[in-house]
Design a protein around this motif. Structure first.
Motif, PDB file in Angstrom:
ATOM      1  N   LYS A 153      16.160   5.344  13.868  1.00 21.68           N
ATOM      2  CA  LYS A 153      14.742   5.447  13.955  1.00 21.68           C
ATOM      3  C   LYS A 153      14.028   5.671  12.405  1.00 21.68           C
ATOM      4  O   LYS A 153      13.131   5.102  11.997  1.00 21.68           O
ATOM      5  N   GLN A 154      14.869   6.353  11.420  1.00 22.53           N
ATOM      6  CA  GLN A 154      14.497   6.345  10.231  1.00 22.53           C
ATOM      7  C   GLN A 154      14.362   5.129   9.322  1.00 22.53           C
ATOM      8  O   GLN A 154      13.566   4.875   8.661  1.00 22.53           O
ATOM      9  N   GLN A 155      15.535   4.389   9.632  1.00 20.96           N
ATOM     10  CA  GLN A 155      15.396   2.857   9.235  1.00 20.96           C
ATOM     11  C   GLN A 155      14.265   2.120   9.477  1.00 20.96           C
ATOM     12  O   GLN A 155      13.775   1.344   8.566  1.00 20.96           O
ATOM     13  N   LYS A 156      13.959   2.127  10.711  1.00 23.96           N
ATOM     14  CA  LYS A 156      12.981   1.311  11.126  1.00 23.96           C
ATOM     15  C   LYS A 156      11.732   1.881  10.712  1.00 23.96           C
ATOM     16  O   LYS A 156      10.673   0.978  10.493  1.00 23.96           O
ATOM     17  N   LYS A 157      11.278   3.078  10.448  1.00 29.46           N
ATOM     18  CA  LYS A 157      10.217   3.727   9.883  1.00 29.46           C
ATOM     19  C   LYS A 157      10.173   3.256   8.602  1.00 29.46           C
ATOM     20  O   LYS A 157       9.163   2.718   7.912  1.00 29.46           O
ATOM     21  N   TYR A 158      11.187   3.231   7.910  1.00 28.94           N
ATOM     22  CA  TYR A 158      11.236   2.740   6.326  1.00 28.94           C
ATOM     23  C   TYR A 158      11.060   1.047   6.410  1.00 28.94           C
ATOM     24  O   TYR A 158      10.150   0.761   5.498  1.00 28.94           O
ATOM     25  N   LEU A 159      11.408   0.320   7.163  1.00 24.71           N
ATOM     26  CA  LEU A 159      11.063  -1.137   7.204  1.00 24.71           C
ATOM     27  C   LEU A 159       9.810  -1.275   7.797  1.00 24.71           C
ATOM     28  O   LEU A 159       9.128  -2.019   7.084  1.00 24.71           O
ATOM     29  N   LYS A 160       9.372  -0.459   8.312  1.00 25.36           N
ATOM     30  CA  LYS A 160       7.770  -0.787   8.863  1.00 25.36           C
ATOM     31  C   LYS A 160       6.884  -0.273   7.724  1.00 25.36           C
ATOM     32  O   LYS A 160       5.875  -0.890   7.252  1.00 25.36           O
ATOM     33  N   ASP A 161       7.008   0.830   6.997  1.00 25.04           N
ATOM     34  CA  ASP A 161       6.245   1.253   5.981  1.00 25.04           C
ATOM     35  C   ASP A 161       6.615   0.042   4.423  1.00 25.04           C
ATOM     36  O   ASP A 161       5.627  -0.153   3.952  1.00 25.04           O
ATOM     37  N   MET A 162       7.600  -0.533   4.504  1.00 23.92           N
ATOM     38  CA  MET A 162       7.788  -1.421   3.396  1.00 23.92           C
ATOM     39  C   MET A 162       7.029  -2.724   3.956  1.00 23.92           C
ATOM     40  O   MET A 162       6.331  -3.498   2.960  1.00 23.92           O
ATOM     41  N   LEU A 163       7.073  -3.235   5.038  1.00 23.76           N
ATOM     42  CA  LEU A 163       6.223  -4.358   5.555  1.00 23.76           C
ATOM     43  C   LEU A 163       4.759  -3.864   5.389  1.00 23.76           C
ATOM     44  O   LEU A 163       3.971  -4.873   4.855  1.00 23.76           O
ATOM     45  N   PHE A 164       4.261  -2.951   5.736  1.00 23.14           N
ATOM     46  CA  PHE A 164       2.994  -2.502   5.151  1.00 23.14           C
ATOM     47  C   PHE A 164       2.647  -2.781   3.721  1.00 23.14           C
ATOM     48  O   PHE A 164       1.770  -3.425   3.456  1.00 23.14           O
ATOM     49  N   LYS A 165       3.537  -2.208   2.928  1.00 27.36           N
ATOM     50  CA  LYS A 165       3.197  -2.481   1.596  1.00 27.36           C
ATOM     51  C   LYS A 165       3.521  -3.812   1.299  1.00 27.36           C
ATOM     52  O   LYS A 165       2.492  -4.259   0.483  1.00 27.36           O
ATOM     53  N   LEU A 166       4.322  -4.814   1.485  1.00 23.59           N
ATOM     54  CA  LEU A 166       4.365  -6.200   1.445  1.00 23.59           C
ATOM     55  C   LEU A 166       3.030  -6.796   1.791  1.00 23.59           C
ATOM     56  O   LEU A 166       2.494  -7.561   0.863  1.00 23.59           O
ATOM     57  N   CYS A 167       2.735  -6.303   3.006  1.00 24.01           N
ATOM     58  CA  CYS A 167       1.373  -6.966   3.677  1.00 24.01           C
ATOM     59  C   CYS A 167       0.039  -6.733   2.447  1.00 24.01           C
ATOM     60  O   CYS A 167      -0.859  -7.566   2.368  1.00 24.01           O
ATOM     61  N   MET A 168       0.013  -5.362   2.190  1.00 20.84           N
ATOM     62  CA  MET A 168      -1.165  -4.805   1.402  1.00 20.84           C
ATOM     63  C   MET A 168      -1.092  -5.441  -0.115  1.00 20.84           C
ATOM     64  O   MET A 168      -2.087  -5.906  -0.689  1.00 20.84           O
ATOM     65  N   ASP A 169       0.095  -5.494  -0.517  1.00 20.59           N
ATOM     66  CA  ASP A 169       0.399  -6.246  -1.868  1.00 20.59           C
ATOM     67  C   ASP A 169      -0.065  -7.682  -2.066  1.00 20.59           C
ATOM     68  O   ASP A 169      -0.675  -8.078  -3.236  1.00 20.59           O
ATOM     69  N   ASN A 170       0.167  -8.394  -1.002  1.00 20.29           N
ATOM     70  CA  ASN A 170      -0.118  -9.882  -1.060  1.00 20.29           C
ATOM     71  C   ASN A 170      -1.092 -10.416  -0.330  1.00 20.29           C
ATOM     72  O   ASN A 170      -1.448 -11.601  -0.216  1.00 20.29           O
ATOM     73  N   ALA A 171      -2.160  -9.271   0.304  1.00 16.18           N
ATOM     74  CA  ALA A 171      -3.247  -9.602   1.089  1.00 16.18           C
ATOM     75  C   ALA A 171      -4.140 -10.421   0.206  1.00 16.18           C
ATOM     76  O   ALA A 171      -4.430 -10.523  -0.877  1.00 16.18           O
ATOM     77  N   GLY A 172      -4.633 -11.714   0.990  1.00 14.54           N
ATOM     78  CA  GLY A 172      -5.490 -12.553   0.182  1.00 14.54           C
ATOM     79  C   GLY A 172      -5.089 -13.496  -0.842  1.00 14.54           C
ATOM     80  O   GLY A 172      -5.630 -14.633  -1.209  1.00 14.54           O
ATOM     81  N   ASP A 173      -3.628 -13.621  -1.007  1.00 14.70           N
ATOM     82  CA  ASP A 173      -3.128 -14.438  -1.758  1.00 14.70           C
ATOM     83  C   ASP A 173      -2.184 -15.658  -0.920  1.00 14.70           C
ATOM     84  O   ASP A 173      -1.015 -15.138  -0.723  1.00 14.70           O
ATOM     85  N   ALA A 174      -2.858 -16.591  -0.617  1.00 17.56           N
ATOM     86  CA  ALA A 174      -2.100 -17.511   0.479  1.00 17.56           C
ATOM     87  C   ALA A 174      -0.652 -17.995  -0.262  1.00 17.56           C
ATOM     88  O   ALA A 174       0.321 -17.885   0.653  1.00 17.56           O
TER      89      ALA A 174
END
Length: 135
Positions: A11-32
């Motif tokens: 459960k902790q691993q999945k939460k970490y991976l979900k949080d990291m995906l959110f960060k990836l999405c936000m860091d790269n948003a708008g840059d095709a």
């Protein structure tokens, strides 16, 4: 290690991976270009963790609720100040949205965003005004 400990660690691993995906999405948003990087590289850690073609990616995808995926779209829209076009969203989230909701405009509507995506569509502030009128 007990079954309970294993489940908690998972459960902790999945939460970490979900949080990291959110960060990836936000860091790269708008840059095709950045949003598509490593999409086809099945040796990359990102692909192994998030692609629906990988076992772990399927597990991470399953750990997201509909509302969590839609809130990620809203967060990206807030950052960009408009409904995001597919190319403005990191490939893994696009993959998850397509799998869960089918068509991109349907997901935008479910998130309360305009289907007129991209820089030519209504601004995020326009969305806020419309929501305030309804409320």
């Amino acid at each position: 290690m007990t079954d309970t400990n294993i489940r908690e660690k998972d459960k902790q691993q999945k939460k970490y991976l979900k949080d990291m995906l959110f960060k990836l999405c936000m860091d790269n948003a708008g840059d095709a270009e950045k949003c598509d990087r490593l999409r086809e590289d099945n040796t990359s850690g990102i692909w192994k963790c998030y692609s629906l073609k990988s076992n772990l990616g399927k597990e991470v995808y399953s750990a997201f609720s509909d509302s969590e995926l839609l809130m990620m779209l809203v967060s990206i829209a807030e950052k960009l100040h408009h409904s995001p076009a597919k190319k403005e969203v990191f490939w893994t989230l696009r993959e998850y949205i397509k799998e869960r909701f089918g068509k991109w405009p349907y997901a935008l509507t479910m998130a309360g965003l305009s289907k007129s995506a991209g820089k030519g569509g209504p601004t995020f502030e326009h969305r806020e005004k419309n929501l305030n009128k309804k409320g």
